[in-house]
Structures are given as structure tokens and as C-alpha cells.
Design an enzyme around this catalytic site. Structure first.
Site, mmCIF file in Angstrom:
data_model
loop_
_atom_site.group_PDB
_atom_site.id
_atom_site.type_symbol
_atom_site.label_atom_id
_atom_site.label_comp_id
_atom_site.label_asym_id
_atom_site.label_seq_id
_atom_site.Cartn_x
_atom_site.Cartn_y
_atom_site.Cartn_z
ATOM 1 N N SER A 169 -23.419 64.955 19.841
ATOM 2 C CA SER A 169 -22.368 64.287 19.075
ATOM 3 C C SER A 169 -21.063 65.078 19.078
ATOM 4 O O SER A 169 -21.046 66.289 18.870
ATOM 5 C CB SER A 169 -22.825 64.078 17.633
ATOM 6 O OG SER A 169 -21.734 63.771 16.799
ATOM 7 N N LYS A 210 -24.160 49.632 17.196
ATOM 8 C CA LYS A 210 -22.836 49.089 16.907
ATOM 9 C C LYS A 210 -22.863 47.592 16.606
ATOM 10 O O LYS A 210 -21.968 47.081 15.932
ATOM 11 C CB LYS A 210 -21.874 49.370 18.064
ATOM 12 C CG LYS A 210 -21.492 50.834 18.193
ATOM 13 C CD LYS A 210 -20.431 51.019 19.272
ATOM 14 C CE LYS A 210 -20.001 52.473 19.383
ATOM 15 N NZ LYS A 210 -18.890 52.647 20.350
ATOM 16 N N ASN A 218 -17.932 50.482 14.735
ATOM 17 C CA ASN A 218 -18.200 51.915 14.901
ATOM 18 C C ASN A 218 -17.715 52.744 13.716
ATOM 19 O O ASN A 218 -17.764 53.968 13.741
ATOM 20 C CB ASN A 218 -17.578 52.446 16.197
ATOM 21 C CG ASN A 218 -16.076 52.589 16.099
ATOM 22 O OD1 ASN A 218 -15.396 51.762 15.504
ATOM 23 N ND2 ASN A 218 -15.547 53.644 16.686
ATOM 24 N N GLY A 232 -20.300 46.089 29.635
ATOM 25 C CA GLY A 232 -21.181 46.458 28.537
ATOM 26 C C GLY A 232 -20.454 46.505 27.210
ATOM 27 O O GLY A 232 -19.367 45.943 27.052
ATOM 28 N N GLY A 233 -21.040 47.208 26.256
ATOM 29 C CA GLY A 233 -20.465 47.270 24.914
ATOM 30 C C GLY A 233 -19.065 47.858 24.886
ATOM 31 O O GLY A 233 -18.194 47.373 24.148
ATOM 32 N N VAL A 256 -22.580 37.971 36.731
ATOM 33 C CA VAL A 256 -22.589 37.405 35.381
ATOM 34 C C VAL A 256 -21.419 36.435 35.288
ATOM 35 O O VAL A 256 -20.430 36.565 36.012
ATOM 36 C CB VAL A 256 -22.476 38.480 34.280
ATOM 37 C CG1 VAL A 256 -23.675 39.402 34.275
ATOM 38 C CG2 VAL A 256 -21.184 39.266 34.417
#
Length: 246
Positions: free
Chosen positions: A14, A64, A85, A129-130, A154
């Protein structure tokens, strides 16, 4: 003592704890601390919230999206992006009140804006993605049209092999939202035709470790301007602190 922290899993590397702990020491904020809360499942959040000292939380992968079910309200950016977040924890009518924010969007926008030139008219987003959600939100806010580029087909995106010189020439901003190139896999990079890049291009990589990814190295070699994700990381953290104290 007010306690802030980060939820996610795992949290071994982190950035947040070191950043906020150093900030509290630097600014002589003695009544605050920042802790890591590795949650194996999102339901464990209720145990964290049971601590009355908890005053605000950051949220990282994989929660998230899942965390939104535990919130009372979302700000406009978080609602539009569909990811949170940052959580502000307060009280309303004598009960805990949790509001979700997306400070990734703020961090990205504020770090991107000073780099934009009049010829930066369109963008390519590498990955869907996110992390791409916040980038899309910001580009929409800035009224910059974009194309999303992915490895597997996609809806609403094109494949890397579909990239042509014409597409690269007319899309001068290229944003990598994938984890490709992150330490220790520093040799990896998005498979785009880098030889079509020119000095007019701006290559932005959300990855910040290493400082210069292979994606940025190859773009810089073609004369493009480059930017990594470190400032975005700092800005989103500072925005969280602002939210918790406003």
C-alpha cells in the site's frame, strides 16, 4: 484520535499508509492515524465501521464496486463511474452516514489538464478494466472523444491489431489503464505500433512503479511527451484528505 484507513485485499504494498503517516508527522497532526484493513470479503467492512474512531476510508481493489452497497450516498463522479475509492463517514439524524467519492477521476483530470495542447483533440484508452472507468469519465468531462483499445473483442472497443497509422495520427493522447509494465514485469507493454507516434503525442501511463514504464520509454523514443501515474496518486490522496475534513 481520528482513524483513517484503506480497505482492500491484499494490501501488502500500500502507498496510502506511508503517505498519510508522513503527512501527519510533517504537518504535526497528532490526533490522526492511518491504518490498513485487509478484508478477505467485503462483508468484513461492518467490523471496521463498528470502530467509532473511523472517520474516513480509502477503497482499493477488489472492492471499489462492491463497497457501494454499504453506502448511503454517492457523489456525481462516483455514480457516473460506478466505482468508489474514498468514503466520508459522518452522521445524519443520529445515525452513521457514509458517502462515496471517486478521487481517481479528480487526480487524473488535474494531472492531465496542464499537459493538454490545442492539437490534443482525441484519445486512445488502452484497456477497459476498472481503471478505465475514471479515465472515460474525465475525457467526457473535458469533451475529448476517445476510442478504447483491448486485447479481446468487447462491444464499443477495437482490438490492438486494428490500430492503424491513421488512428494513431488522429488520436494524439494515449492513456494506458492496464497494469502492463508494473514492477516486477517491467518489460511488458501494450502492443501498439509505437513507430507511428510523433512529437504531437502525449503518452500517459497510470502505472507509477517503475517511474518510466516500457510504454513510456517507447513513446518518448518517438518524441512524444510522457507522464506517469505518480502525480495522479498524490492528487487523489490529497483529495481524500480534503473530503474527510470538509
Amino acid at each position: 484520535m481520528r482513524t483513517f484507513g484503506l480497505i482492500g485485499y491484499p494490501l501488502a504494498h500500500s502507498f496510502s499508509k506511508k503517505y498519510f503517516t508522513e503527512q501527519f508527522e510533517r504537518d504535526q497532526i497528532a490526533d490522526c492515524n492511518y491504518e490498513l484493513f485487509p478484508l478477505e470479503k467485503i462483508a468484513d467492512l461492518t467490523g471496521v465501521l463498528a470502530n467509532p474512531a473511523i472517520s474516513g476510508l480509502n477503497v482499493t481493489i477488489p472492492y471499489k464496486v462492491e463497497v457501494m452497497a454499504y453506502l448511503n450516498e454517492l457523489d456525481a463522479a462516483a455514480a457516473a463511474i460506478g466505482a468508489v475509492n474514498c468514503i466520508a463517514i459522518g452522521e445524519k439524524e443520529g445515525k452513521p452516514f457514509l458517502k462515496g467519492y471517486n478521487t481517481d477521476a479528480y487526480g487524473f483530470q488535474e494531472s492531465l489538464r496542464p499537459l493538454l495542447k490545442p492539437f490534443h483533440q482525441k484519445a486512445l484508452i488502452l484497456g477497459d478494466g476498472g481503471a478505465a472507468k475514471a479515465v472515460k469519465y474525465v475525457l467526457n468531462q473535458l469533451q475529448i472523444p476517445f476510442i478504447t483499445v483491448v486485447r479481446k473483442a468487447v462491444e464499443g472497443a477495437i482490438l490492438y491489431e486494428d490500430l492503424t497509422e491513421e488512428i494513431l495520427r488522429t488520436h494524439q493522447i494515449i492513456i494506458n489503464t492496464t497494469p502492463l509494465g508494473t514492477f516486477p514485469n517491467v518489460e511488458a507493454s501494450a502492443p501498439i505500433p509505437y513507430h507511428f507516434l510523433r512529437a504531437e503525442h502525449l503518452a500517459y501511463d497510470l502505472v507509477y512503479n517503475p517511474e518510466e514504464t516500457s510504454f513510456l520509454q517507447q513513446a518518448r523514443a518517438q518524441g512524444a511527451a510522457t507522464k506517469n501515474g505518480m502525480e495522479m496518486l498524490y492528487l487523489q490522496a490529497d483529495r481524500s484528505w480534503y473530503i474527510w475534513n470538509s
